[in-house]
Design an enzyme around this catalytic site. Structure first.
Site, PDB file in Angstrom:
ATOM      1  N   LYS A  78       9.669  -9.497 -36.724  1.00 40.73           N
ATOM      2  CA  LYS A  78      10.062 -10.053 -37.404  1.00 40.73           C
ATOM      3  C   LYS A  78       8.568 -10.596 -38.775  1.00 40.73           C
ATOM      4  CE  LYS A  78      11.602 -15.289 -37.183  1.00 40.73           C
ATOM      5  NZ  LYS A  78      11.732 -16.263 -35.806  1.00 40.73           N
ATOM      6  N   SER A 153      16.584 -18.476 -36.352  1.00 34.70           N
ATOM      7  CA  SER A 153      15.931 -17.511 -37.195  1.00 34.70           C
ATOM      8  C   SER A 153      15.688 -16.393 -37.001  1.00 34.70           C
ATOM      9  CB  SER A 153      14.737 -18.676 -37.438  1.00 34.70           C
ATOM     10  OG  SER A 153      14.083 -17.682 -36.738  1.00 34.70           O
ATOM     11  N   SER A 177      16.169 -19.252 -31.269  1.00 33.23           N
ATOM     12  CA  SER A 177      16.139 -17.989 -32.234  1.00 33.23           C
ATOM     13  C   SER A 177      15.941 -16.757 -31.862  1.00 33.23           C
ATOM     14  CB  SER A 177      14.681 -18.339 -33.596  1.00 33.23           C
ATOM     15  OG  SER A 177      15.377 -19.334 -34.779  1.00 33.23           O
TER      16      SER A 177
HETATM   17  N1  GLN Z   1      17.433 -23.438 -35.656  1.00 34.80           N
HETATM   18  C1  GLN Z   1      16.958 -24.184 -34.779  1.00 34.80           C
HETATM   19  C2  GLN Z   1      15.813 -24.774 -35.763  1.00 34.80           C
HETATM   20  O1  GLN Z   1      15.738 -24.582 -36.951  1.00 34.80           O
HETATM   21  C3  GLN Z   1      15.658 -23.013 -33.417  1.00 34.80           C
HETATM   22  C4  GLN Z   1      14.962 -22.518 -34.278  1.00 34.80           C
HETATM   23  C5  GLN Z   1      14.042 -20.988 -33.785  1.00 34.80           C
HETATM   24  O2  GLN Z   1      13.414 -21.144 -32.992  1.00 34.80           O
HETATM   25  N2  GLN Z   1      12.370 -20.495 -34.174  1.00 34.80           N
HETATM   26  O3  GLN Z   1      14.652 -25.245 -35.576  1.00 34.80           O
END
Ligand code: GLN
Length: 486
Positions: A78, A153, A177
């Site tokens: 990532k 994400s 994410s």
């Molecule tokens: N969707 C969640 C957020 O936008 C989690 C994102 C993540 O785990 N980085 O904060």
């Protein structure tokens, strides 16, 4: 010859050790697969083909080594995780062109284990989002249906793994994410216990929530990568010193016979779509068939989890992202007349809409007049949520719950309504608030949408070995969803 890319990580690692295939062959097969699938899914921001091949050839020259469990195994990472010499942007214009001079701890570990890094995965900018549509550069698509989102994400990681571009990927999970994109794409993802994998070299979002973890096509493959990246690192002050390991060994002993599976009422109610509930119910029946016992548990503060998480995550984000001011870190705007203007223009140009929204809300909840009403309250609610989880885990061995209330949705669906998008994280983020580990695995496909449905197993702190063993046993009891035709 069988298609290398559709092998499991375990099988390819084994074949590499035995010299049945060379590291260069494995890398080339994946690079070809990338060339064939990227035009459809856009899972990678950067492909580092030449360096990957050079590294693979060097590995072939030195020869397999049993102390390198990922010898020659192609992986992706990532883009929030620093890779030395290879640009790392967190999918933000703010970091365009940033080439780290160091590797993240997890990347160091991957390289030392012999993995070959093929490229960097697309993601939501600074890991803020649930669909990978917030990337400043491109939109990743779900390999099962390219009109649908891959989740986020770490959507690039999940899509890349599912499409056979690599055998595993590193993602990061602040509020879901890793688990949510794994669920939406139909692969496996592990969010480790807070402190189990070093955050050194992870571009911070919410530091008290962030964890790096693996995504792969099976629980066993996830365990192999986790075995490599788990462990103490003194460069992360929250890294836990207790010894890690034994995850792959634990798989063999995995059985659901006599296991008490906790089902939180709050996760199986009206919030989840019928097809998600049905697919999870079928998996739980399969577990019962293997001798598991289902027990109902209560997590009543789940209703406060979304609000609690977003207050804490945004507060931490506003503080973490303050360093990107065009002077100390990040893109510098041109032509500013004074310092104030330099800051304002650099940040206005560098950050996307969602990131700005969160910085503003985070600064607001931390501000002197509102701190007690929001941030302090959220910190208190967080403790209640954690205590409830610990109490529930006293009554069962592992908690089972859907990962996402819906299967992958059409691209563009919830973008006009941030609150609706935040609610989609209702099942994943409480785990990060509690610091506990979660393993997401595909349990079937939705009867209506035909898209993958994921279920998560939630365990005790540092209980990853048990979690992986249960997950492995459950996975073997299910028919599997296969791989998408791309
Ligand atoms: N969707 C969640 C957020 O936008 C989690 C994102 C993540 O785990 N980085 O904060």
């Amino acid at each position: 010859m069988t298609d290398i890319c559709s092998l499991s990580l375990a099988a390819v690692a084994d074949a590499l050790q035995k010299k049945e295939i060379s590291a260069a062959e494995a890398a080339r097969a994946c690079l070809d697969r990338i060339a064939g699938t990227e035009p459809k899914i856009s899972a990678l921001l950067r492909v580092d083909g030449e360096n990957a091949l050079a590294r693979a050839r060097a590995l072939d020259k030195s020869g397999p080594d049993a102390s390198m469990p990922l010898f020659g195994v192609p992986v992706t990472v990532k883009d929030a995780i620093c890779t030395r010499g290879l640009a790392t942007t967190a999918a933000s214009r703010m970091l365009e062109g940033f080439r780290p001079v160091f590797d993240a701890f997890a990347v160091e570990k991957l390289r030392a284990a012999g993995a070959v890094i093929l490229g960097k995965n697309n993601m939501d900018e600074f890991a803020m989002g649930s669909t990978t549509e917030n990337s400043a550069f491109q939109t990743t698509r779900n390999p099962w249906n390219t009109g649908k989102v891959p989740g986020g994400s770490s959507g690039g990681s999940a899509a890349s793994v599912t499409a056979g571009q690599c055998f595993a990927s590193l993602g990061s999970d602040t509020g879901g994410s890793i688990r949510q994109p794994a669920s939406l794409c139909g692969c496996v993802g592990l969010k480790p216990t807070y402190g189990r994998v070093s955050r050194y070299g992870l571009i911070a979002y919410g530091s008290s929530l962030d964890q790096i973890g693996p995504l792969a096509r099976s629980v066993a493959d996830c365990a192999r990568v986790f075995e490599v990246i788990a462990g103490h690192d003194r460069r992360d002050a929250t890294s836990d010193p207790r010894p890690a390991g034994g995850y792959v060994a634990a798989l063999g002993g995995g059985t659901l016979k006599g296991a008490r599976l906790g089902l939180p009422r709050e996760f199986f109610g009206e919030g989840a779509s019928a097809e998600v509930r049905d697919a999870c119910a079928a998996a739980l029946r399969a577990a019962e068939g293997l001798g598991a016992e289902l027990v109902e548990v209560g997590l009543p503060h789940t209703r406060a989890a979304v609000a609690t998480y977003y207050i804490i995550a945004m507060a931490e984000a506003s503080s973490n992202l303050a360093r990107f001011d065009g002077v100390r870190y990040g893109r510098r705007a041109e032509g500013a007349r004074d310092l104030e203007e330099l800051y304002a223009r650099s940040r206005s140009e560098g950050f996307g809409t969602e990131v700005k929204r969160r910085i503003m809300l985070g600064a607001y909840v931390l501000s002197a007049g509102y701190y007690d009403a929001y941030y302090r309250k959220a910190a208190q609610a967080r403790r209640l949520i954690r205590d409830e989880y610990l109490a529930a885990l006293d009554r069962c061995d592992v908690i089972c719950a859907p990962v996402s209330p819906e299967t992958a949705w059409d691209m563009g669906t919830h973008n006009a309504d941030p609150l609706r998008m935040y609610l989609m994280d209702a099942y994943t983020l409480s785990l990060n608030l509690a610091g506990l580990p979660g393993l997401a695995l595909p349990v079937g496909k939705g009867a209506e949408s035909g898209m993958p449905v994921g279920m998560q197993l939630i365990g005790r702190a540092f209980g990853e070995a048990d979690l992986l063993a249960y997950g492995h046993a459950l996975e073997r009891a299910l028919p599997g969803i296969g791989l998408p035709a791309l």
